[in-house]
Design a protein around this motif. Structure first.
Motif, PDB file in Angstrom:
ATOM      1  N   THR A 165       0.830  -1.196   0.000  1.00 36.64           N
ATOM      2  CA  THR A 165       0.000   0.000   0.000  1.00 36.64           C
ATOM      3  C   THR A 165       0.863   1.242   0.000  1.00 36.64           C
ATOM      4  O   THR A 165       0.519   2.257  -0.602  1.00 36.64           O
ATOM      5  N   THR A 189       4.074   1.595  -1.095  1.00 37.79           N
ATOM      6  CA  THR A 189       5.088   1.832  -2.121  1.00 37.79           C
ATOM      7  C   THR A 189       4.661   1.459  -3.537  1.00 37.79           C
ATOM      8  O   THR A 189       5.319   1.844  -4.485  1.00 37.79           O
ATOM      9  N   GLU A 190       3.566   0.731  -3.678  1.00 34.54           N
ATOM     10  CA  GLU A 190       3.257   0.240  -5.019  1.00 34.54           C
ATOM     11  C   GLU A 190       2.121   1.000  -5.678  1.00 34.54           C
ATOM     12  O   GLU A 190       1.296   1.613  -5.024  1.00 34.54           O
ATOM     13  N   GLN A 226      -0.480  -2.616  -9.815  1.00 31.33           N
ATOM     14  CA  GLN A 226       0.263  -3.697  -9.187  1.00 31.33           C
ATOM     15  C   GLN A 226      -0.526  -4.290  -8.027  1.00 31.33           C
ATOM     16  O   GLN A 226      -0.625  -5.510  -7.880  1.00 31.33           O
ATOM     17  N   ARG A 238      -2.036  -8.133  -7.616  1.00 33.33           N
ATOM     18  CA  ARG A 238      -1.761  -8.953  -6.441  1.00 33.33           C
ATOM     19  C   ARG A 238      -3.039  -9.442  -5.789  1.00 33.33           C
ATOM     20  O   ARG A 238      -3.181 -10.615  -5.440  1.00 33.33           O
ATOM     21  N   ALA A 281       2.136  -7.847 -11.192  1.00 33.75           N
ATOM     22  CA  ALA A 281       2.104  -7.867  -9.729  1.00 33.75           C
ATOM     23  C   ALA A 281       3.505  -7.747  -9.142  1.00 33.75           C
ATOM     24  O   ALA A 281       3.664  -7.478  -7.955  1.00 33.75           O
ATOM     25  N   GLY A 282       4.507  -7.958  -9.981  1.00 34.19           N
ATOM     26  CA  GLY A 282       5.870  -7.906  -9.476  1.00 34.19           C
ATOM     27  C   GLY A 282       6.291  -9.230  -8.855  1.00 34.19           C
ATOM     28  O   GLY A 282       7.361  -9.347  -8.275  1.00 34.19           O
ATOM     29  N   GLU A 334      11.281  -5.643  -4.948  1.00 40.07           N
ATOM     30  CA  GLU A 334      11.697  -4.596  -5.901  1.00 40.07           C
ATOM     31  C   GLU A 334      12.607  -3.556  -5.265  1.00 40.07           C
ATOM     32  O   GLU A 334      13.031  -2.627  -5.926  1.00 40.07           O
ATOM     33  N   ALA A 359      11.817  -1.491  -2.666  1.00 39.64           N
ATOM     34  CA  ALA A 359      11.158  -0.403  -1.957  1.00 39.64           C
ATOM     35  C   ALA A 359      11.225  -0.662  -0.454  1.00 39.64           C
ATOM     36  O   ALA A 359      10.923  -1.762  -0.004  1.00 39.64           O
ATOM     37  N   THR A 409      -2.396   4.103   6.680  1.00 39.13           N
ATOM     38  CA  THR A 409      -1.839   4.397   5.371  1.00 39.13           C
ATOM     39  C   THR A 409      -2.908   4.348   4.300  1.00 39.13           C
ATOM     40  O   THR A 409      -2.890   5.108   3.341  1.00 39.13           O
TER      41      THR A 409
END
Lengths: 234, 234
Positions: free
Chosen positions: A146, A148-149, A153, A157, A228-229, B68, B70, B146
């Motif tokens: 939440t 950083t993405e 993405q 996920r 999704a990475g 990644e 982050a 967040t």
DNA sequence: CGCACGTTTGATGGACATCAAGGATTGTGG
DNA sequence: CCACAATCCTTGATGTCCATCAAACGTGCG
């Protein structure tokens, strides 16, 4: 077994692992069964931890609200998942609410019964630690995501996750139908249903998924994983 | 006590509660001490769980990185906090990294020593569950924040939180000096240092805080609490 | 058929990140 | 004690991601 709980069912649950036949029998023997219609609430955030639950069949949405009333969906529980673990073992209020989103059957134990079981089978305490720790890891991961993405993405996920949680016998036809409304995905990805709709539409145009009312069919799991990475090397 | 650990120190830690004088002596006896300069790394995410740590004096930043790269700052640890609990008790890799942000002294036990202690004092397992569960709650709260709250609110919370963690003997002079750079607050609030600077400046103009290089002095805790949503009834 | 509900899509705006450049504070070496 | 460097902080300008509003569309059901 007066309560009609099939023997062997509990073995699947992480909580009851390693307690032997005797332990399983004891746990099975004192379990009660509970049926919930879609929409019914199983437990409420803040309530005293009177019961520990295990989802036998169905789906339950776990969510938490802040003091100001903002709600966050934490996860969807499916068959075999334990609910209320941390609260019952520590004797603190439930940290989240659980609501059935389809007709659901649940096993339950009172806090007293659980305490007795723990006394007889200490392995349960270790299992509880593992469960709670796993949940902490999940939250940590969600937090990272939440924070950083990007939305796309996160949606990817969320979709892959509910796919994994639903269709345990992953249909190896390549395509995989996931029951998930845009709204539900939005909640899991911490975004709005509009953004989910737009994103899914875009994927649909690219042939990654096929969208329908109340469900999404994954056509190209590979590309979705890349988005999704969880990428490539899968 | 060959290792020079003062008796009574461990009592403060949640982990060692309720194990009696004998337990405390046993734990104290086999503890090692470790000194870290500011900037030194105590443990690394992904490393095998060889040691359990307890912060004796100083400050350590816990952070986690995604695949990644982050990074998210999880929390700042202070005196008495336990580090590596879930990992050591479950035998899984550390889920986060810890770095000293000032000169710090740490007590450590090997996983083997902890296992022995748990065998002799089962209360430790229950304490570990409480710690891990508390951490899960924290993450859950952070996640909620967040996901649903505005930046200003999150910054206020981050500030109040590090204030609480630092100055245990809350100076009741009304004003309270908190050691926190803008960058650190930004990491805790999941925002940029620019936004923190702007926000803090605005508060400063309103007399809520007084800002300085590397620290912030809270002048009006009430209003800050209201902004944080911890509001009013405090 | 018409209603209800989930979905789509466009238009608009706001909150915040980011870039850029300058100002303040602390420590260091002469 | 002063100059200088190294940090840390501030503040403006700009842009972008995404939430939100609005309205229409599709689908399934009574």
């Amino acid at each position: 077994m007066a309560n009609g709980v099939p023997p062997g069912l509990l073995e699947q649950a992480e909580l009851f692992r390693g307690i032997g036949a005797e332990g399983l029998a004891a746990a099975t023997g004192c379990a009660s069964r509970l049926s919930l219609r879609a929409g019914a609430q199983l437990l409420k955030q803040g309530d005293p931890p009177l019961h520990l639950f295990m989802l036998e069949h169905g789906r339950i949405k776990m969510s938490a609200v802040s003091a100001e009333g903002a709600e966050v969906t934490l996860r969807f529980m499916t068959d075999g998942d334990i609910i209320g673990c941390a609260a019952v073992f520590r004797g603190i209020a439930y940290p989240a609410s659980g609501t059935a989103i389809e007709d659901t059957s649940v096993l339950s134990w009172t806090a007293g019964q659980i305490n007795d079981l723990v006394r007889r089978f200490p392995q349960l305490a270790a299992n509880a630690l593992a469960i709670v720790s796993g949940r902490a890891d999940e939250f940590l991961q969600r937090l990272r995501e939440t924070a950083t993405e990007r939305v796309e993405q996160r949606i990817a996920r969320a979709l892959l996750r509910t796919a994994g949680a639903n269709d345990r016998p992953a249909s190896r036809s390549g395509t995989e139908r996931v029951a998930a409304s845009r709204q539900q995905l939005a909640e899991l990805a911490n975004t709005s249903l509009y953004t989910v709709s737009r994103t899914v539409s875009a994927w649909s145009r690219q042939g990654i998924v096929a969208a329908g009312r109340g469900y999404i069919t994954i056509c190209d799991r590979q590309r979705l994983a890349v988005i999704a990475g969880t990428g490539t090397t899968g």
